[in-house]
Scaffold this motif. Structure first.
Motif, PDB file in Angstrom:
ATOM      1  N   GLY A 132       0.802  -1.224   0.000  1.00  0.00           N
ATOM      2  CA  GLY A 132       0.000   0.000   0.000  1.00  0.00           C
ATOM      3  C   GLY A 132       0.831   1.269   0.000  1.00  0.00           C
ATOM      4  N   VAL A 133       2.034   1.194   0.575  1.00  0.00           N
ATOM      5  CA  VAL A 133       2.930   2.357   0.565  1.00  0.00           C
ATOM      6  C   VAL A 133       3.326   2.670  -0.882  1.00  0.00           C
ATOM      7  CG1 VAL A 133       5.101   3.309   1.421  1.00  0.00           C
ATOM      8  CG2 VAL A 133       3.783   1.740   2.854  1.00  0.00           C
ATOM      9  N   GLY A 134       3.630   1.623  -1.641  1.00  0.00           N
ATOM     10  CA  GLY A 134       3.974   1.811  -3.048  1.00  0.00           C
ATOM     11  C   GLY A 134       2.804   2.360  -3.853  1.00  0.00           C
ATOM     12  N   GLU A 135       1.585   1.899  -3.522  1.00  0.00           N
ATOM     13  CA  GLU A 135       0.400   2.414  -4.209  1.00  0.00           C
ATOM     14  C   GLU A 135       0.206   3.903  -3.938  1.00  0.00           C
ATOM     15  OE1 GLU A 135      -2.754  -1.212  -4.601  1.00  0.00           O
ATOM     16  OE2 GLU A 135      -2.365  -0.506  -2.555  1.00  0.00           O
ATOM     17  N   MET A 136       0.477   4.312  -2.713  1.00  0.00           N
ATOM     18  CA  MET A 136       0.367   5.721  -2.353  1.00  0.00           C
ATOM     19  C   MET A 136       1.393   6.559  -3.131  1.00  0.00           C
ATOM     20  SD  MET A 136      -0.173   7.109   1.561  1.00  0.00           S
ATOM     21  CE  MET A 136       1.249   6.225   2.158  1.00  0.00           C
ATOM     22  N   ILE A 137       2.614   6.060  -3.216  1.00  0.00           N
ATOM     23  CA  ILE A 137       3.661   6.752  -3.980  1.00  0.00           C
ATOM     24  C   ILE A 137       3.275   6.825  -5.453  1.00  0.00           C
ATOM     25  CG2 ILE A 137       6.059   6.578  -4.792  1.00  0.00           C
ATOM     26  CD1 ILE A 137       6.724   5.332  -2.029  1.00  0.00           C
ATOM     27  N   ALA A 138       2.746   5.731  -5.996  1.00  0.00           N
ATOM     28  CA  ALA A 138       2.348   5.697  -7.407  1.00  0.00           C
ATOM     29  C   ALA A 138       1.252   6.728  -7.695  1.00  0.00           C
ATOM     30  CB  ALA A 138       1.869   4.299  -7.785  1.00  0.00           C
ATOM     31  N   ASP A 139       0.324   6.894  -6.765  1.00  0.00           N
ATOM     32  CA  ASP A 139      -0.738   7.879  -6.937  1.00  0.00           C
ATOM     33  C   ASP A 139      -0.151   9.290  -7.018  1.00  0.00           C
ATOM     34  OD1 ASP A 139      -3.924   8.196  -6.589  1.00  0.00           O
ATOM     35  OD2 ASP A 139      -2.938   9.842  -5.531  1.00  0.00           O
ATOM     36  N   ALA A 140       0.810   9.571  -6.139  1.00  0.00           N
ATOM     37  CA  ALA A 140       1.446  10.889  -6.144  1.00  0.00           C
ATOM     38  C   ALA A 140       2.275  11.103  -7.409  1.00  0.00           C
ATOM     39  CB  ALA A 140       2.315  11.053  -4.901  1.00  0.00           C
ATOM     40  N   LEU A 141       2.928  10.053  -7.886  1.00  0.00           N
ATOM     41  CA  LEU A 141       3.698  10.169  -9.130  1.00  0.00           C
ATOM     42  C   LEU A 141       2.793  10.562 -10.289  1.00  0.00           C
ATOM     43  CD1 LEU A 141       6.023   7.023  -8.830  1.00  0.00           C
ATOM     44  CD2 LEU A 141       6.778   9.415  -8.817  1.00  0.00           C
ATOM     45  N   LYS A 142       1.580   9.986 -10.319  1.00  0.00           N
ATOM     46  CA  LYS A 142       0.618  10.315 -11.380  1.00  0.00           C
ATOM     47  C   LYS A 142       0.196  11.785 -11.327  1.00  0.00           C
ATOM     48  CE  LYS A 142      -2.392   6.938 -10.814  1.00  0.00           C
ATOM     49  NZ  LYS A 142      -3.591   6.081 -11.049  1.00  0.00           N
ATOM     50  N   ARG A 143       0.258  12.362 -10.136  1.00  0.00           N
ATOM     51  CA  ARG A 143      -0.085  13.780  -9.981  1.00  0.00           C
ATOM     52  C   ARG A 143       1.081  14.696 -10.333  1.00  0.00           C
ATOM     53  NH1 ARG A 143      -4.938  14.423  -7.221  1.00  0.00           N
ATOM     54  NH2 ARG A 143      -5.696  12.452  -6.355  1.00  0.00           N
ATOM     55  N   GLY A 144       2.198  14.097 -10.698  1.00  0.00           N
ATOM     56  CA  GLY A 144       3.352  14.899 -11.097  1.00  0.00           C
ATOM     57  C   GLY A 144       4.368  15.128 -10.000  1.00  0.00           C
ATOM     58  N   CYS A 145       4.226  14.438  -8.856  1.00  0.00           N
ATOM     59  CA  CYS A 145       5.151  14.647  -7.737  1.00  0.00           C
ATOM     60  C   CYS A 145       6.559  14.154  -8.088  1.00  0.00           C
ATOM     61  CB  CYS A 145       4.662  13.910  -6.499  1.00  0.00           C
ATOM     62  SG  CYS A 145       3.299  14.726  -5.685  1.00  0.00           S
ATOM     63  N   LYS A 146       7.532  14.952  -7.713  1.00  0.00           N
ATOM     64  CA  LYS A 146       8.930  14.584  -7.906  1.00  0.00           C
ATOM     65  C   LYS A 146       9.709  14.578  -6.591  1.00  0.00           C
ATOM     66  CE  LYS A 146       9.362  13.781 -12.337  1.00  0.00           C
ATOM     67  NZ  LYS A 146       9.755  12.441 -12.796  1.00  0.00           N
ATOM     68  N   ASN A 147       9.149  15.220  -5.571  1.00  0.00           N
ATOM     69  CA  ASN A 147       9.826  15.300  -4.277  1.00  0.00           C
ATOM     70  C   ASN A 147       8.954  14.645  -3.209  1.00  0.00           C
ATOM     71  OD1 ASN A 147      12.073  17.100  -5.187  1.00  0.00           O
ATOM     72  ND2 ASN A 147      10.361  18.461  -5.605  1.00  0.00           N
ATOM     73  N   PHE A 148       9.517  13.665  -2.540  1.00  0.00           N
ATOM     74  CA  PHE A 148       8.762  12.916  -1.548  1.00  0.00           C
ATOM     75  C   PHE A 148       9.396  13.058  -0.170  1.00  0.00           C
ATOM     76  CE2 PHE A 148       7.531  11.067  -5.516  1.00  0.00           C
ATOM     77  CZ  PHE A 148       6.226  10.619  -5.337  1.00  0.00           C
ATOM     78  N   MET A 149       8.570  13.354   0.821  1.00  0.00           N
ATOM     79  CA  MET A 149       8.979  13.350   2.220  1.00  0.00           C
ATOM     80  C   MET A 149       8.119  12.299   2.903  1.00  0.00           C
ATOM     81  SD  MET A 149       9.351  17.446   2.968  1.00  0.00           S
ATOM     82  CE  MET A 149       7.934  17.927   1.984  1.00  0.00           C
ATOM     83  N   ILE A 150       8.761  11.244   3.399  1.00  0.00           N
ATOM     84  CA  ILE A 150       8.006  10.098   3.903  1.00  0.00           C
ATOM     85  C   ILE A 150       8.485   9.697   5.301  1.00  0.00           C
ATOM     86  CG2 ILE A 150       7.301   7.712   3.445  1.00  0.00           C
ATOM     87  CD1 ILE A 150       7.835   8.178   0.500  1.00  0.00           C
ATOM     88  N   GLY A 151       7.557   9.645   6.236  1.00  0.00           N
ATOM     89  CA  GLY A 151       7.861   9.141   7.568  1.00  0.00           C
ATOM     90  C   GLY A 151       7.656   7.638   7.599  1.00  0.00           C
ATOM     91  N   ILE A 152       8.591   6.896   8.207  1.00  0.00           N
ATOM     92  CA  ILE A 152       8.478   5.437   8.149  1.00  0.00           C
ATOM     93  C   ILE A 152       8.396   4.792   9.531  1.00  0.00           C
ATOM     94  CG2 ILE A 152       9.471   5.241   5.848  1.00  0.00           C
ATOM     95  CD1 ILE A 152      12.077   4.279   7.115  1.00  0.00           C
ATOM     96  N   GLY A 153       7.824   5.482  10.507  1.00  0.00           N
ATOM     97  CA  GLY A 153       7.642   4.890  11.833  1.00  0.00           C
ATOM     98  C   GLY A 153       6.344   4.101  11.932  1.00  0.00           C
ATOM     99  N   GLY A 154       6.275   3.194  12.903  1.00  0.00           N
ATOM    100  CA  GLY A 154       5.027   2.513  13.238  1.00  0.00           C
ATOM    101  C   GLY A 154       4.566   1.432  12.296  1.00  0.00           C
TER     102      GLY A 154
END
Length: 323
Positions: free
Chosen positions: A66-88
């Protein structure tokens, strides 16, 4: 957890709701922040693959897909810069679920897909990258990571964090060896600090997506431009659910305090509770700290939003009356 909400508020980002695959294959609703001007996305893996999403822990199956799916959705919106918290995280899959959702392929010796979760790692014999999402080209990943554990070994992902995700004492060695096998096939170093974060998700970002791991507080302070905002401050207020010895190990209040001290501001911290050893916070730039709970109460009552708001407002008022 909480990184996304902090950055959405601090940056004025748009909240993007998405439905993704949860850690055990169920559909979950989550969201991330989107800044169209800078083509940036702010996310936390826990919203898609967090421990709070599972009622029964199953680390051998739990996946970061699901994390990859979330990133893929943002990529489709044109995102090039990602800030991702990976706790929990609820996962110990080395991040292969996330990578699969982004088009990376993991096969066993017979050419079959290896499946999901920690149980899949030992089966990996061939990794193919030619079908990875082409939108990943030029994308930059900043990963908020507050742990320094390597991927494998007694201080690695499985031994240190596995038990809280359901890894049994008997499973530790087997799962750790499977993680090591995955790293051997990947052919990337597994000793780098933070590789073991979020069940090896840190390793996936480092090895496959050229990610940069930085302390969570550092990422938030940079992104929100907090230093610029506090240059003329006389008093800086910060806080945490519980102030204790771990607070000085890179957590938000001491990060805020360090910036405030550059401009000779007094630093006050409010907390839900205060541990006996919290006095170390005074040595880390917090001039004074105050617990907000005002009477005998249950944890459940103290955690209710309306009670917490009343308590912190009342405590803050008395502190600032003195000032």
């Amino acid at each position: 957890e909480g990184t996304v909400d902090a950055l959405i508020e601090g940056l004025g980002a748009k909240k993007i709701p998405v439905t993704v695959t949860g850690p055990l294959g169920e559909k979950v609703s989550c969201y991330y922040g989107f800044l169209e001007e800078t083509k940036s996305a702010v996310m936390e893996m826990a919203s898609a693959a967090g421990i709070t999403l599972v009622t029964k822990k199953d680390p051998l199956r739990a996946s970061t897909y699901g994390v990859g799916e979330m990133i893929a959705d943002a990529l489709k919106r044109g995102c090039k810069n990602f800030m991702i918290g990976i706790g929990g995280s609820a996962t110990n899959d080395g991040g292969i679920g996330m990578l699969k959702a982004l088009g990376f392929e993991f096969f066993d010796e017979d050419g079959n897909d290896v499946g999901e979760g920690a149980a899949a790692l030992v089966k990996i014999e061939v990794i193919r990258t030619e079908n990875k999402n082409p939108l990943l080209s030029g994308a930059k990943f900043q990963i908020a990571c507050d742990v320094k554990n390597p991927l494998c070994g007694k201080q690695g992902a499985t031994y240190i964090f596995g038990p809280q995700k359901g890894v049994t004492e008997e499973q530790k060695e087997q799962v750790d060896e499977a993680m090591r096998h995955y790293a051997d096939v990947t052919k990337e170093s597994l000793d780098c600090e933070g590789a073991g974060a979020a069940g090896g998700l840190g390793y996936a970002f480092l090895s496959y997506l050229a990610g940069e791991l930085i302390p969570g507080v550092e990422m938030i302070l940079q992104a929100t431009g907090l230093e610029e905002k506090m240059k003329n401050a006389d008093v800086v207020v910060t806080g945490e659910g519980r102030l204790d010895a771990q607070t000085v190990m890179g957590k938000a209040p001491v990060g805020v305090a360090a910036l405030a001290k550059k401009y000779n501001a007094k630093v006050i911290a409010f907390a839900g509770s205060v541990a006996p050893e919290a006095s170390v916070c005074n040595q880390a730039g917090i001039d004074a700290f105050f617990p907000i709970v005002r009477g005998v109460t249950t944890l459940e009552e103290a955690m209710k939003k309306e009670n917490a708001m009343e308590n912190i407002a009342a405590t803050a008022e008395q502190v600032f009356r003195l000032l």
